[in-house]
Design an enzyme around this catalytic site. Structure first.
Site, PDB file in Angstrom:
ATOM      1  CE  LYS A  10      -4.150   1.777   0.115  1.00 36.11           C
ATOM      2  NZ  LYS A  10      -3.650   2.863  -0.875  1.00 36.11           N
ATOM      3  CD  GLN A  32       3.261   4.649   2.282  1.00 34.49           C
ATOM      4  OE1 GLN A  32       3.757   5.690   1.741  1.00 34.49           O
ATOM      5  NE2 GLN A  32       2.124   4.834   3.094  1.00 34.49           N
ATOM      6  CE  LYS A  69       3.798   7.909   5.605  1.00 37.00           C
ATOM      7  NZ  LYS A  69       3.683   8.760   4.243  1.00 37.00           N
ATOM      8  CE  LYS A  86       4.830   7.542  -1.860  1.00 36.42           C
ATOM      9  NZ  LYS A  86       3.706   7.867  -0.929  1.00 36.42           N
ATOM     10  N   GLY A 112      -3.199   7.902  -4.505  1.00 40.76           N
ATOM     11  CA  GLY A 112      -2.376   9.145  -5.076  1.00 40.76           C
ATOM     12  C   GLY A 112      -1.282   9.585  -4.214  1.00 40.76           C
ATOM     13  CG  ASP A 113       2.777  11.049  -3.164  1.00 35.52           C
ATOM     14  OD1 ASP A 113       3.697  11.679  -3.548  1.00 35.52           O
ATOM     15  OD2 ASP A 113       2.683  10.741  -1.880  1.00 35.52           O
ATOM     16  CG  ASN A 150      -5.305  16.834  -0.659  1.00 35.23           C
ATOM     17  OD1 ASN A 150      -6.288  17.345  -0.815  1.00 35.23           O
ATOM     18  ND2 ASN A 150      -5.343  15.760  -0.068  1.00 35.23           N
ATOM     19  CB  SER A 190      -5.655   4.837   1.748  1.00 39.27           C
ATOM     20  OG  SER A 190      -5.500   5.911   0.904  1.00 39.27           O
TER      21      SER A 190
END
Length: 445
Positions: free
Chosen positions: A89, A110, A113, A125, A164-165, A240, A377
């Site tokens: 993810k 990630q 996290k 990623k 998204g990123d 964002n 997410s």
């Protein structure tokens, strides 16, 4: 040579020319030394060597045709780092700066996290050096379709679920999902950040920014018996994350006085008028300097780094990696900052981070502070699997609880291993332990 240093040396030798990845791995592994030394079984199982090596790294070309009929070719990446606790993810980033080193640093971060959220998701990623700025909707659609035509074979709702990123918002996710659905002939939760009309989740847009503020609020309350009420806040960025961090901070009674973009920053001593920023950045996708045309009492300065010279109680770096350096950290501390929370991925240099810690500033690293996006997410994935749509209030409440628990877990870990107040170490340890337990249980895979 001890185990951690040996692994880091081998990593740098095997991955030359990847400074961002080296930086991330060094920061994490060095903070884990106390845990590693207490568990010799990790070395025997080669756990760190396996942890720093992606399970899979995919690189591919992305050919697409612009509106004038010209052919372009970009590079595409997906690094699937660790699936010990769940499917990969992590977001997709479309930006000219994207390269393998940056994707690997982001994917490595990630892992921890995602572990901190306590939800069953692994780390990954991806992205491309494609620049969406200045492109028409049709050009972006053609690029996204070409990108997904290669990537789809590596994805799945129980395998790898991108989001998204930077450079990948609702428009891009829609085009990517449409192509995946077209190729696979299935409507499944293989991407998060989807539109509400086709399986998305409420709060997803606000999640990362809200999460930064929720964890900061818990830290202020826990350590200083304080809150955002009456605090002066500086936020870098105006995308964002920054916009919704600003919104939530203002809702909690703070005065946000500065925001930025890649060209420069605005300073509004009366408090940022967020509706104007949203109109400029979200509706017209223009430059933030237009703010002073609507608010004459505000000022604009070219160059975004000087934003940290503005006096504030709370600093939220929400733009990009390594934007807050040692000089900026010294200025912030001299001006009385009490808390710094990373909304972006690794926006603070190692030297600046150490300076904050040595000066007893509450410093919340990105893998903890900006975990709200990936947490929501994962909540979207849960809704997709059950074919149920949750209310804004329910998702927001779940998000707030996750962020509060993240702070409590990293605080507890920092105390348990003798690093009280060091939430960089606390976050790394808390995130690592869950992944390590899963890896040890699953054997040498």
């Amino acid at each position: 040579m001890d185990y951690v240093n040996r692994v880091l040396q081998e990593l740098k030798e095997k991955n030359p020319g990847q400074p961002e990845f080296h930086q991330a791995a060094t920061e994490v592994l060095e903070s884990l030394k106390a845990v590693i030394e207490a568990n010799p079984a990790y070395e025997k199982a080669g756990l760190l060597e396996r942890l720093v090596e992606p399970e899979r790294a995919v690189m591919f070309r992305v050919p697409w045709v612009d509106d004038n009929g010209n052919v372009h070719v970009n590079k595409g990446y997906r690094v699937q780092f660790n699936s010990a606790i769940g499917p990969y993810k992590g977001g997709l980033r479309f930006h000219p700066s994207v390269n393998l080193s940056i994707i690997k640093f982001l994917g490595f971060e990630q892992i921890f996290k995602n572990s901190l959220t306590s939800l069953p998701i692994g780390g990954g990623k991806g992205g491309s050096d494609f620049n969406p700025k200045g492109k028409s909707d049709r050009e972006i659609m053609r690029f996204c379709q070409s990108f997904m035509t290669e990537l789809y074979r590596h994805l799945g709702s129980d395998t790898d679920v991108p989001a998204g990123d930077i450079g990948v918002g609702g428009r891009e996710v829609g085009y990517l999902f449409g192509q995946y659905k077209r190729i696979r002939n299935e409507h499944t939760g293989v991407l998060t950040g989807r539109g509400l009309a086709y399986g998305g989740s409420l709060v997803r847009t606000e999640a990362t920014g809200y999460g930064v503020v929720y964890i900061s609020q818990e830290a202020l309350n826990s350590k200083l018996q304080g809150s955002f009420l009456g605090k002066r806040v500086v936020i870098s960025g105006s995308g964002n994350v920054a916009i919704y961090a600003c919104q939530k901070a203002q809702q909690l009674g703070a005065k946000v006085v500065a925001m930025s973009d890649s060209n420069g920053y605005i300073y509004d001593p009366d408090g940022i008028k967020l509706e104007i920023v949203k109109e400029i950045k979200e509706v017209r996708r223009a430059r933030i300097k237009e703010y002073i045309e609507k608010v004459p009492t505000a000022t604009y300065k070219e160059g975004h780094k000087d934003i940290w010279s503005i006096k504030c109680d709370i600093a939220l770096p929400c733009a990009t990696q390594n934007e807050l350096d040692l000089d900026a950290a010294k200025t912030l501390v001299a001006n009385g900052v009490i808390l710094v929370a990373e909304g972006a991925n690794m926006p603070t240099t190692l030297e600046a981070t150490q300076y904050f810690l040595s000066n007893k500033i509450i410093f919340l690293p990105g893998k903890a502070a900006n975990a709200g996006g990936v947490a929501t997410s994962a909540l979207e994935m849960a809704q997709s699997s059950s074919r149920i749509f949750w209310s804004f209030e329910r998702v927001d409440s779940e998000l707030q609880n996750i962020m509060v628990n993240i702070f409590r877990n990293i605080d507890s870990a920092s105390q348990k291993y003798g690093y009280e107040g060091n939430y960089v170490v606390g976050a790394n340890i808390a995130g690592f332990l869950k992944v390590a337990d899963a890896m040890m249980a699953q054997g040498i895979v």
